[in-house]
Enzyme design. Structure first.
Site, PDB file in Angstrom:
ATOM      1  N   GLY A 171      86.172  26.538   3.676  1.00 31.92           N
ATOM      2  CA  GLY A 171      86.927  26.130   2.285  1.00 31.92           C
ATOM      3  C   GLY A 171      87.978  27.991   1.955  1.00 31.92           C
ATOM      4  O   GLY A 171      88.952  27.596   2.208  1.00 31.92           O
ATOM      5  N   ASP A 172      87.485  28.192   2.080  1.00 33.21           N
ATOM      6  CA  ASP A 172      88.114  30.089   1.582  1.00 33.21           C
ATOM      7  C   ASP A 172      89.101  30.341   2.412  1.00 33.21           C
ATOM      8  O   ASP A 172      89.917  31.208   2.434  1.00 33.21           O
ATOM      9  CB  ASP A 172      86.749  31.072   1.308  1.00 33.21           C
TER      10      ASP A 172
END
Length: 399
Positions: A171-172
């Site tokens: 996600g990051d």
């Protein structure tokens, strides 16, 4: 490991306010390719990830893994003196990168609207969980939250089992990669027109963007995709199989490779079997195909099968643990495992640069910086501060 900053981006100077992972990953990608990245951190505390383990001589290995090739300065952005100093720095850089919750930079009076009046050519990039607009924009987010909300967790895990978070903080990292792409695109536009601009990247948007064929599968079939384990949803066989010793990943991505696989396994008759002679048919009769291949694969150890299939030209791999990844001859030959010297932590092993360029290659030339290590050089060069002024700012907690 190189000895100096090099690559195609040596003309770009970035003021990086980000912490933890998404923004630091963006900045690291650009620093690897030559950009001058000045990491701005909170005095005494620094980036949150400086306090994440494991530690080497009290230095965070987590932090060091995504902050190489950067300078570190400290600055209290809540103080009037800190705000003015930030504005001075903003006039001397090409890019400002931040990943605070939306609204934070506005409250500080250091948002894009304000900074663009000081530096009209500024590229100002913001990474956040849900973006600068929309009903969720002010919500807090972490990697696990956007993996859950963005659908990627919903299609990951064993077939029939519960959804599972992907092991890497995708996600990051994906948001960081999209942001790096956006910054480079904005820089090209700047060179063409002289116009700076604002970039808004959301972790949630980025997760939706990598759902690949899951969206089309749902909209075309009406069936909600779920976890399928290690089996591909459209290509067969493309999954892990048990052998005499351990599982092996086999990816026979087309009909030609299917025939090669059957020959290599000593069951050429399966290639001619009406149930399996095309990819759609192999998908329809997947369970039968899988069972028959398992019978053959159970006869030999995984390493032996890997050698046989590789010689036959069938894509395959053992399932490497991280220690095996570091030992892999292909990965080593591509300089993807690099050792750097940190002034405090000592020898530090990190991943290399995956972008290989023939004319303007990047370089890993320095380990992650200690907190505030570059205060003197940066503030003297970009803000014209004297040694006495720097001492005063340090005593007052501004830097």
């Amino acid at each position: 490991m190189g000895t100096c900053r090099q690559g195609p981006l040596t003309d770009i100077r970035i003021l990086d306010l980000t912490r933890v992972l998404s923004g630091p990953y963006t900045a690291m990608m650009l620093a690897d390719l030559g950009a001058e990245v000045i990491k701005l951190e909170q005095p005494k505390i620094g980036d949150d990830s400086r306090h994440f383990g494991p530690f080497s001589n009290e230095e965070s290995a987590y932090f060091m893994s995504v902050n190489r090739n950067k300078k570190s300065i400290t600055l209290n952005l809540k103080s009037p003196e800190g705000k003015e100093l930030f504005k001075t720095l903003a006039g001397q850089v090409d890019v400002i990168l931040e990943n605070f919750r939306p609204g934070t930079m506005e409250k500080l009076g250091l948002d894009y609207k304000t900074i663009s009046q000081i530096n009209p050519k500024i590229i100002y990039a913001s990474i956040s969980g849900f973006g600068q607009t929309g009903p969720y924009s002010r919500r807090a987010a972490y990697d696990g939250i956007v993996q859950a909300m963005g659908g990627i967790m919903g299609i990951t895990g064993e077939k029939g089992g519960k959804p599972v978070k992907i092991g890497s903080s995708i996600g990051d990292i994906i948001a960081g990669m999209f942001c790096a792409t956006g910054i480079l695109a904005a820089y090209i536009h700047l060179k063409k027109t002289g116009e700076g601009q604002y970039i808004d990247v959301a972790m949630l948007d980025s997760q939706v963007a990598i759902l690949e064929n899951a969206i089309s599968r749902y909209t075309v079939t009406g069936k909600v995709p779920g976890p399928t384990g290690n089996t591909h949803t459209s290509i067969f066989p493309f999954e892990t199989f048990p052998t005499k010793t351990e599982d092996i990943m086999i990816a026979a991505g087309n009909d030609v490779l299917w025939c090669k696989l059957c020959d290599a396994l000593g069951c050429p008759e399966l290639a001619e079997d009406e149930r399996f002679c095309s990819n759609p048919k192999r998908g329809f009769n997947h369970d039968e195909m899988f069972a028959l291949l398992c019978l053959r694969l159970a006869e030999k150890p995984a390493e032996e099968w890997a050698a046989i299939l590789d010689k036959a030209g069938v894509p395959c791999s053992l399932i490497n643990t991280i220690d095996k990844v570091l030992e892999n001859e292909q990965i080593q030959s591509r300089d993807m495992i690099v050792e750097v010297d940190h002034p405090i932590a000592g020898k530090n092993v990190i991943a290399g640069i995956p972008i290989k360029m023939s004319l303007t290659p990047g370089s890993i030339y320095k380990a992650a910086p200690s907190l505030g290590a570059d205060n003197s050089n940066v503030y003297q060069e970009l803000a014209g501060l004297s040694v006495r002024q720097l001492d005063d700012l340090k005593k007052s907690g501004i830097i």
